[in-house]
Design a protein around this motif. Structure first.
Motif, PDB file in Angstrom:
ATOM      1  N   ASP A 165      15.258 -34.500  62.518  1.00  0.00           N
ATOM      2  CA  ASP A 165      16.128 -34.966  63.608  1.00  0.00           C
ATOM      3  C   ASP A 165      17.225 -33.923  63.800  1.00  0.00           C
ATOM      4  OD1 ASP A 165      17.051 -35.809  61.058  1.00  0.00           O
ATOM      5  OD2 ASP A 165      18.283 -37.407  61.913  1.00  0.00           O
ATOM      6  N   SER A 166      16.778 -32.752  64.233  1.00  0.00           N
ATOM      7  CA  SER A 166      17.661 -31.599  64.436  1.00  0.00           C
ATOM      8  C   SER A 166      17.499 -31.086  65.863  1.00  0.00           C
ATOM      9  CB  SER A 166      17.305 -30.473  63.461  1.00  0.00           C
ATOM     10  OG  SER A 166      16.022 -29.939  63.750  1.00  0.00           O
ATOM     11  N   LEU A 167      18.476 -30.322  66.319  1.00  0.00           N
ATOM     12  CA  LEU A 167      18.395 -29.753  67.664  1.00  0.00           C
ATOM     13  C   LEU A 167      17.237 -28.778  67.790  1.00  0.00           C
ATOM     14  CD1 LEU A 167      22.197 -29.162  68.378  1.00  0.00           C
ATOM     15  CD2 LEU A 167      20.718 -30.933  69.354  1.00  0.00           C
ATOM     16  N   LYS A 168      16.967 -28.033  66.724  1.00  0.00           N
ATOM     17  CA  LYS A 168      15.879 -27.052  66.750  1.00  0.00           C
ATOM     18  C   LYS A 168      14.524 -27.732  66.936  1.00  0.00           C
ATOM     19  CE  LYS A 168      13.930 -23.240  64.030  1.00  0.00           C
ATOM     20  NZ  LYS A 168      14.030 -22.469  62.768  1.00  0.00           N
ATOM     21  N   ALA A 169      14.328 -28.847  66.252  1.00  0.00           N
ATOM     22  CA  ALA A 169      13.042 -29.544  66.299  1.00  0.00           C
ATOM     23  C   ALA A 169      12.917 -30.482  67.491  1.00  0.00           C
ATOM     24  CB  ALA A 169      12.840 -30.334  65.009  1.00  0.00           C
ATOM     25  N   TRP A 170      14.024 -30.800  68.128  1.00  0.00           N
ATOM     26  CA  TRP A 170      14.090 -31.829  69.156  1.00  0.00           C
ATOM     27  C   TRP A 170      13.028 -31.687  70.249  1.00  0.00           C
ATOM     28  CZ3 TRP A 170      14.822 -36.334  70.839  1.00  0.00           C
ATOM     29  CH2 TRP A 170      15.361 -36.671  72.083  1.00  0.00           C
ATOM     30  N   PRO A 171      12.794 -30.507  70.858  1.00  0.00           N
ATOM     31  CA  PRO A 171      11.805 -30.430  71.932  1.00  0.00           C
ATOM     32  C   PRO A 171      10.401 -30.839  71.505  1.00  0.00           C
ATOM     33  CG  PRO A 171      13.214 -28.488  71.939  1.00  0.00           C
ATOM     34  CD  PRO A 171      13.507 -29.223  70.656  1.00  0.00           C
ATOM     35  N   THR A 172      10.012 -30.476  70.284  1.00  0.00           N
ATOM     36  CA  THR A 172       8.671 -30.813  69.803  1.00  0.00           C
ATOM     37  C   THR A 172       8.629 -32.212  69.202  1.00  0.00           C
ATOM     38  OG1 THR A 172       8.126 -28.498  69.375  1.00  0.00           O
ATOM     39  CG2 THR A 172       6.845 -30.141  68.191  1.00  0.00           C
ATOM     40  N   MET A 173       9.624 -32.554  68.415  1.00  0.00           N
ATOM     41  CA  MET A 173       9.633 -33.860  67.742  1.00  0.00           C
ATOM     42  C   MET A 173       9.573 -35.012  68.730  1.00  0.00           C
ATOM     43  SD  MET A 173      11.740 -36.604  66.880  1.00  0.00           S
ATOM     44  CE  MET A 173      13.452 -36.038  66.879  1.00  0.00           C
ATOM     45  N   ARG A 174      10.287 -34.901  69.841  1.00  0.00           N
ATOM     46  CA  ARG A 174      10.317 -36.021  70.780  1.00  0.00           C
ATOM     47  C   ARG A 174       8.964 -36.211  71.475  1.00  0.00           C
ATOM     48  NH1 ARG A 174      14.562 -33.693  75.306  1.00  0.00           N
ATOM     49  NH2 ARG A 174      13.335 -31.917  76.035  1.00  0.00           N
ATOM     50  N   HIS A 185       2.750 -25.073  69.518  1.00  0.00           N
ATOM     51  CA  HIS A 185       2.667 -25.948  70.680  1.00  0.00           C
ATOM     52  C   HIS A 185       2.730 -27.406  70.237  1.00  0.00           C
ATOM     53  CE1 HIS A 185       1.127 -27.945  74.278  1.00  0.00           C
ATOM     54  NE2 HIS A 185       1.431 -26.833  74.934  1.00  0.00           N
ATOM     55  N   PRO A 186       3.445 -28.258  70.957  1.00  0.00           N
ATOM     56  CA  PRO A 186       3.555 -29.662  70.558  1.00  0.00           C
ATOM     57  C   PRO A 186       2.215 -30.362  70.360  1.00  0.00           C
ATOM     58  CG  PRO A 186       5.185 -29.174  72.226  1.00  0.00           C
ATOM     59  CD  PRO A 186       4.331 -27.943  72.102  1.00  0.00           C
ATOM     60  N   VAL A 220      12.236 -35.529  46.235  1.00  0.00           N
ATOM     61  CA  VAL A 220      11.199 -35.978  47.161  1.00  0.00           C
ATOM     62  C   VAL A 220      10.750 -34.801  48.017  1.00  0.00           C
ATOM     63  CG1 VAL A 220      10.599 -37.601  48.992  1.00  0.00           C
ATOM     64  CG2 VAL A 220      12.253 -38.268  47.217  1.00  0.00           C
ATOM     65  N   MET A 221       9.524 -34.383  47.819  1.00  0.00           N
ATOM     66  CA  MET A 221       8.952 -33.318  48.633  1.00  0.00           C
ATOM     67  C   MET A 221       8.130 -33.956  49.754  1.00  0.00           C
ATOM     68  SD  MET A 221      10.259 -30.619  47.243  1.00  0.00           S
ATOM     69  CE  MET A 221       9.348 -29.087  47.351  1.00  0.00           C
ATOM     70  N   TRP A 222       6.918 -33.492  49.995  1.00  0.00           N
ATOM     71  CA  TRP A 222       6.115 -34.059  51.076  1.00  0.00           C
ATOM     72  C   TRP A 222       4.650 -33.749  50.889  1.00  0.00           C
ATOM     73  CZ3 TRP A 222       9.873 -30.246  51.913  1.00  0.00           C
ATOM     74  CH2 TRP A 222       9.372 -28.940  52.059  1.00  0.00           C
ATOM     75  N   ASP A 223       3.862 -34.583  51.514  1.00  0.00           N
ATOM     76  CA  ASP A 223       2.419 -34.375  51.580  1.00  0.00           C
ATOM     77  C   ASP A 223       2.058 -33.653  52.878  1.00  0.00           C
ATOM     78  OD1 ASP A 223      -0.333 -34.752  50.806  1.00  0.00           O
ATOM     79  OD2 ASP A 223      -0.462 -36.374  52.266  1.00  0.00           O
ATOM     80  N   VAL A 224       2.791 -33.977  53.961  1.00  0.00           N
ATOM     81  CA  VAL A 224       2.512 -33.397  55.281  1.00  0.00           C
ATOM     82  C   VAL A 224       3.815 -32.900  55.902  1.00  0.00           C
ATOM     83  CG1 VAL A 224       1.616 -33.816  57.595  1.00  0.00           C
ATOM     84  CG2 VAL A 224       0.540 -34.925  55.624  1.00  0.00           C
ATOM     85  N   LEU A 225       3.812 -31.641  56.309  1.00  0.00           N
ATOM     86  CA  LEU A 225       4.931 -31.033  57.016  1.00  0.00           C
ATOM     87  C   LEU A 225       4.526 -30.913  58.484  1.00  0.00           C
ATOM     88  CD1 LEU A 225       7.743 -29.663  56.718  1.00  0.00           C
ATOM     89  CD2 LEU A 225       6.526 -27.520  56.271  1.00  0.00           C
ATOM     90  N   SER A 226       5.193 -31.667  59.350  1.00  0.00           N
ATOM     91  CA  SER A 226       4.758 -31.709  60.751  1.00  0.00           C
ATOM     92  C   SER A 226       4.855 -30.343  61.430  1.00  0.00           C
ATOM     93  CB  SER A 226       5.592 -32.728  61.531  1.00  0.00           C
ATOM     94  OG  SER A 226       6.940 -32.289  61.655  1.00  0.00           O
TER      95      SER A 226
END
Length: 215
Positions: free
Chosen positions: A178-187, A156-157, A142-148
């Motif tokens: 759902d990783s620590l690296k992505a956490w500031p932007t993902m949330r 920038h978020p 499973v790959m992806w169509d959109v990489l956030s």
């Protein structure tokens, strides 16, 4: 400046047509949300809370070592009705790993998951043809169509949110982390992305299981 493609490249889809990039099998507009690299306390819990607000289902591609360290988080994902997939035990780059070691690492992750899954996502999206041939005997890739791009701390978020919304369409498989690296932007991005598409009557589903290789 970011150095990745938010939208999966047509050439890549052509080279690897047997991989899953998009799912266009629904009568209603549907987005297939996926989360890589967890489970992580607080971060994965936040994701579950946001998904619950919109009755959204998702697929969590788990790193085996994180499952080992945070097994209670895996149970929370499963109890909430979401799907899980294999993301190797040590987040290995297939291009830089010998085939035998790569395949063993996938098996090690599967042992930690402890539940059957037919879904595999190669970390970084990097996998050799020889590895893929072996993997697809037991999994769909499973790959992806959109990489956030939530992992890119230079992005920038607001830009991350705008690009994710811009490229997402019915049937898109969308990647968050759902990783620590992505956490500031993902949330920042995830709740706003969910709200945007929920207002437009989209549904959010997990990548269906079982999905058989080559189907």
């Amino acid at each position: 400046m970011s150095f990745f493609l938010h939208k999966s490249n047509f050439l890549l889809r052509t080279v690897y047509p047997e991989f899953w990039w998009k799912i266009e099998d629904s009568a209603e507009p549907t987005i297939y949300l996926t989360f890589d690299d967890g489970p992580i306390p607080e971060v994965t819990e936040f994701v579950l809370e946001q998904l619950d607000r919109y009755a959204a289902q998702a697929t969590f591609f788990c790193i085996g070592d994180n499952v080992r360290k945070h097994r209670d988080m895996l149970y929370k994902v499963l109890e909430a009705g979401h799907m899980v997939g294999n993301h190797t035990f040590n987040h290995l780059n297939g291009w830089k790993t010998e085939d035998e070691n790569y395949l063993k690492n996938i098996q090690k992750c599967q042992q930690q998951l402890g539940v059957e899954t037919s879904l595999f996502r190669p970390p970084y999206g990097r996998i050799k043809k020889t590895q893929a041939a072996e993997v697809m005997e037991n999994y769909s890739v499973v790959m992806w169509d959109v990489l956030s791009g939530d992992f890119d701390q230079r992005l920038h978020p607001d830009v991350c949110l705008r690009k994710t919304i811009q490229y997402t369409e019915p049937g898109s498989i969308v990647v968050f982390h759902d990783s620590l690296k992505a956490w500031p932007t993902m949330r920042y991005v995830l709740p706003r992305m969910l709200a945007h598409f929920a207002e437009r009557d989209y549904s959010f589903r997990a990548v269906p299981q079982p999905v058989y290789a080559g189907y």
